[in-house]
Design an enzyme around this catalytic site. Structure first.
Site, PDB file in Angstrom:
ATOM      1  N   GLY A 156       0.883  -1.157  -0.196  1.00 55.33           N
ATOM      2  CA  GLY A 156      -0.024   0.017  -0.081  1.00 55.33           C
ATOM      3  C   GLY A 156       0.914   1.231   0.149  1.00 55.33           C
ATOM      4  O   GLY A 156       1.944   1.201   0.047  1.00 55.33           O
ATOM      5  N   GLY A 193       1.252   4.937   1.497  1.00 51.49           N
ATOM      6  CA  GLY A 193       0.960   5.764   2.823  1.00 51.49           C
ATOM      7  C   GLY A 193       1.384   7.071   2.921  1.00 51.49           C
ATOM      8  O   GLY A 193       1.866   7.549   1.702  1.00 51.49           O
ATOM      9  N   ARG A 194       1.162   7.961   3.674  1.00 53.15           N
ATOM     10  CA  ARG A 194       1.616   9.391   3.612  1.00 53.15           C
ATOM     11  C   ARG A 194       3.186   9.502   3.723  1.00 53.15           C
ATOM     12  O   ARG A 194       3.512  10.229   3.243  1.00 53.15           O
ATOM     13  CB  ARG A 194       1.057  10.036   5.041  1.00 53.15           C
ATOM     14  CG  ARG A 194       0.496  11.587   4.861  1.00 53.15           C
ATOM     15  CD  ARG A 194      -0.003  11.601   6.053  1.00 53.15           C
ATOM     16  NE  ARG A 194      -1.271  10.798   6.661  1.00 53.15           N
ATOM     17  CZ  ARG A 194      -1.471  10.681   7.779  1.00 53.15           C
ATOM     18  NH1 ARG A 194      -1.054  11.254   8.917  1.00 53.15           N
ATOM     19  NH2 ARG A 194      -2.723   9.845   8.309  1.00 53.15           N
ATOM     20  N   PHE A 195       3.809   8.388   4.380  1.00 50.64           N
ATOM     21  CA  PHE A 195       5.283   8.519   4.454  1.00 50.64           C
ATOM     22  C   PHE A 195       6.054   7.761   3.368  1.00 50.64           C
ATOM     23  O   PHE A 195       7.271   8.184   3.326  1.00 50.64           O
ATOM     24  CB  PHE A 195       5.705   7.798   5.722  1.00 50.64           C
ATOM     25  CG  PHE A 195       4.891   8.130   6.864  1.00 50.64           C
ATOM     26  CD1 PHE A 195       4.763   9.434   7.401  1.00 50.64           C
ATOM     27  CD2 PHE A 195       4.118   7.029   7.435  1.00 50.64           C
ATOM     28  CE1 PHE A 195       3.913   9.745   8.503  1.00 50.64           C
ATOM     29  CE2 PHE A 195       3.159   7.512   8.191  1.00 50.64           C
ATOM     30  CZ  PHE A 195       3.133   8.857   9.225  1.00 50.64           C
ATOM     31  N   VAL A 246       4.523   0.620   1.452  1.00 49.84           N
ATOM     32  CA  VAL A 246       4.958  -0.261   2.202  1.00 49.84           C
ATOM     33  C   VAL A 246       5.112  -1.686   1.213  1.00 49.84           C
ATOM     34  O   VAL A 246       4.094  -1.699   0.432  1.00 49.84           O
ATOM     35  CB  VAL A 246       3.641  -0.577   3.273  1.00 49.84           C
ATOM     36  CG1 VAL A 246       4.282  -1.807   4.107  1.00 49.84           C
ATOM     37  CG2 VAL A 246       3.828   0.665   4.125  1.00 49.84           C
ATOM     38  N   ASP A 283      -0.074   9.188  15.587  1.00 53.91           N
ATOM     39  CA  ASP A 283      -1.049   8.594  14.211  1.00 53.91           C
ATOM     40  C   ASP A 283      -1.946   7.388  14.624  1.00 53.91           C
ATOM     41  O   ASP A 283      -1.866   6.478  13.787  1.00 53.91           O
ATOM     42  CB  ASP A 283       0.173   8.556  13.226  1.00 53.91           C
ATOM     43  CG  ASP A 283      -0.795   8.484  11.668  1.00 53.91           C
ATOM     44  OD1 ASP A 283      -1.937   9.136  11.795  1.00 53.91           O
ATOM     45  OD2 ASP A 283      -0.175   8.062  10.775  1.00 53.91           O
ATOM     46  N   LYS A 322      -4.663   5.304  14.947  1.00 50.24           N
ATOM     47  CA  LYS A 322      -5.992   5.300  14.101  1.00 50.24           C
ATOM     48  C   LYS A 322      -6.366   3.928  13.835  1.00 50.24           C
ATOM     49  O   LYS A 322      -5.395   3.018  13.889  1.00 50.24           O
ATOM     50  CB  LYS A 322      -5.738   6.086  12.778  1.00 50.24           C
ATOM     51  CG  LYS A 322      -4.601   5.613  11.690  1.00 50.24           C
ATOM     52  CD  LYS A 322      -4.341   6.498  10.516  1.00 50.24           C
ATOM     53  CE  LYS A 322      -3.388   5.950   9.814  1.00 50.24           C
ATOM     54  NZ  LYS A 322      -3.248   6.799   8.242  1.00 50.24           N
ATOM     55  N   ASP A 348       3.214   1.819  13.188  1.00 45.11           N
ATOM     56  CA  ASP A 348       3.582   3.181  12.870  1.00 45.11           C
ATOM     57  C   ASP A 348       3.679   4.313  13.920  1.00 45.11           C
ATOM     58  O   ASP A 348       3.084   5.531  13.569  1.00 45.11           O
ATOM     59  CB  ASP A 348       2.318   3.804  11.809  1.00 45.11           C
ATOM     60  CG  ASP A 348       2.608   2.994  10.432  1.00 45.11           C
ATOM     61  OD1 ASP A 348       3.725   2.470  10.158  1.00 45.11           O
ATOM     62  OD2 ASP A 348       1.717   3.094   9.566  1.00 45.11           O
TER      63      ASP A 348
END
Ligand code: ADP
Ligand code: MG
Length: 338
Positions: free
Chosen positions: A65, A67-69, A72, A173, A175, A190
């Site tokens: 996937g 992600g913001r960073f 992965v 973070d 969530k 994370d």
């Protein structure tokens, strides 16, 4: 998902930073201090080497996937692992090393296993989580958890988070997308990575607020999101803001949806910033269950409980009652996510 404004953002407290800062603030810097700092730096870099994985040793496989960073990937490294490849220039090397120094201090059943890091390119290697994230269970598969299960999950999250906080690690973070459920066992991923300066800002559109992010932000974080200024590196993340985010996770578990569902980002920012909360009028749950939500969502950070206190509150909940109405959960306006 929507866009609003710029924000002044970011990485707050890491104990390691604090140590460096307080050192620099001290008035007298003599040779002893320098030696001490050199030693400290040396120790830090030496210990980092133990965790250094040459990138070529990883057999990178498919992307799991974005992600913001960064991205992965599934990978092979003495077995199946997850590799988070950070975006280029996400962090400078020193900041990255400090973050890695944080990860390697963690050993807890409910916290993802940190296995090592690559410096070039920057990547973080952890165990590969099996099972689904709570996000997938709640929002995609629409699995219903009864109060027993909900409570067990919340207790494990509190245990993992309590452990991180005891080590002065602020998640920043928390969530449902960062919480896996592996055969009934919670695994938190994370932590500590979030840097709000990396929020996308576009001159024309303003700040891009990632989908499903706003409803985890405590009022003091919401208040620093500003429409027309570029992000700064100072969002006031804290243990208390993690507790607020936990409140939202608890809400999702109970209701099967996000708070402020379907409201525009601007509306959420306006309300939360002024201390308004998602109404619980339609949530069919006991007083104690709702009280946990409200205390986690307290406007003043100082009025929120810590995870030890939450564990006590969760422990006291009566077992076996259904937490949400079987027909439909909370019906409000339709969802914002953001
Ligand atoms: P986000 O947390 O916002 O979904 P990430 O970049 O953290 O974004 O993750 C991207 C994808 O990779 C997600 O689907 C996430 O579930 C998956 N993922 C992240 N870390 C792991 C892990 N350790 N094991 C298995 N899957 C992971
Ligand atoms: Mg994640």
């Amino acid at each position: 998902t929507s866009q609003t404004s710029t924000n002044s953002a970011s990485t707050s407290s890491d104990r390691t930073y604090l140590r460096v800062d307080s050192f620099e603030d001290s008035e007298e810097r003599d040779d002893d201090d320098n030696t001490w700092q050199e030693q400290w730096n040396q120790q830090n870099s030496v210990s980092l080497k133990e965790w250094d994985i040459p990138f070529d040793d990883l057999e990178i496989m498919e992307k799991i996937g974005d992600g913001r960073f960064g991205t992965v990937h599934r990978a092979q490294w003495h077995g199946a692992v997850a590799v988070k490849l950070l975006k280029e220039n996400y962090l400078d090397n020193e900041a990255f090393k400090l973050e890695v120094a944080t990860f390697k201090k963690t050993r807890h059943e409910n916290v993802v296993l940190f296995m090592g890091a690559c410096i070039k390119p920057q990547a973080i290697v952890t165990s590969l989580c099996k099972g689904n994230t709570l996000y997938t269970h709640i929002h995609q598969r629409r699995d219903k958890f009864n109060l027993n299960k909900t409570t067990m999950v919340a207790q494990q999250i509190s245990q993992g988070m309590g452990y991180l906080h005891a080590r002065d690690i602020v998640h920043k973070d928390l969530k449902t997308k960062n919480i896996f459920l592996e055969n009934g066992k919670v695994v938190i991923t994370d932590f500590g990575l979030f840097s709000a300066t990396k929020l996308q800002y576009d001159k024309n559109y303003g700040l891009e607020i990632p989908s499903g992010w706003l409803c985890y932000l405590a009022p003091e974080l919401i208040q620093v999101l500003q429409p027309c200024r570029p992000a700064k590196d100072n969002m006031p993340f804290s243990k208390a803001s993690d507790i607020y985010a936990f409140g939202t996770v608890w809400y999702e578990l109970l209701c099967g949806e996000f708070p402020f569902k379907s409201q525009a980002s601007e509306a959420v920012i306006f309300q939360v910033g002024r201390g308004m909360k998602q109404t619980l009028a339609n949530l069919q749950a006991s007083r104690d269950v709702k009280d946990i939500l409200m205390t986690c969502w307290a406007y003043e950070p100082g009025n929120r409980p810590d995870f030890a206190k939450l564990l006590t509150l969760l422990e006291r909940l009566p077992k076996k009652r259904l937490a949400r109405s079987p027909s439909h959960p909370v019906q409000l306006s339709r969802s914002a996510e953001s």
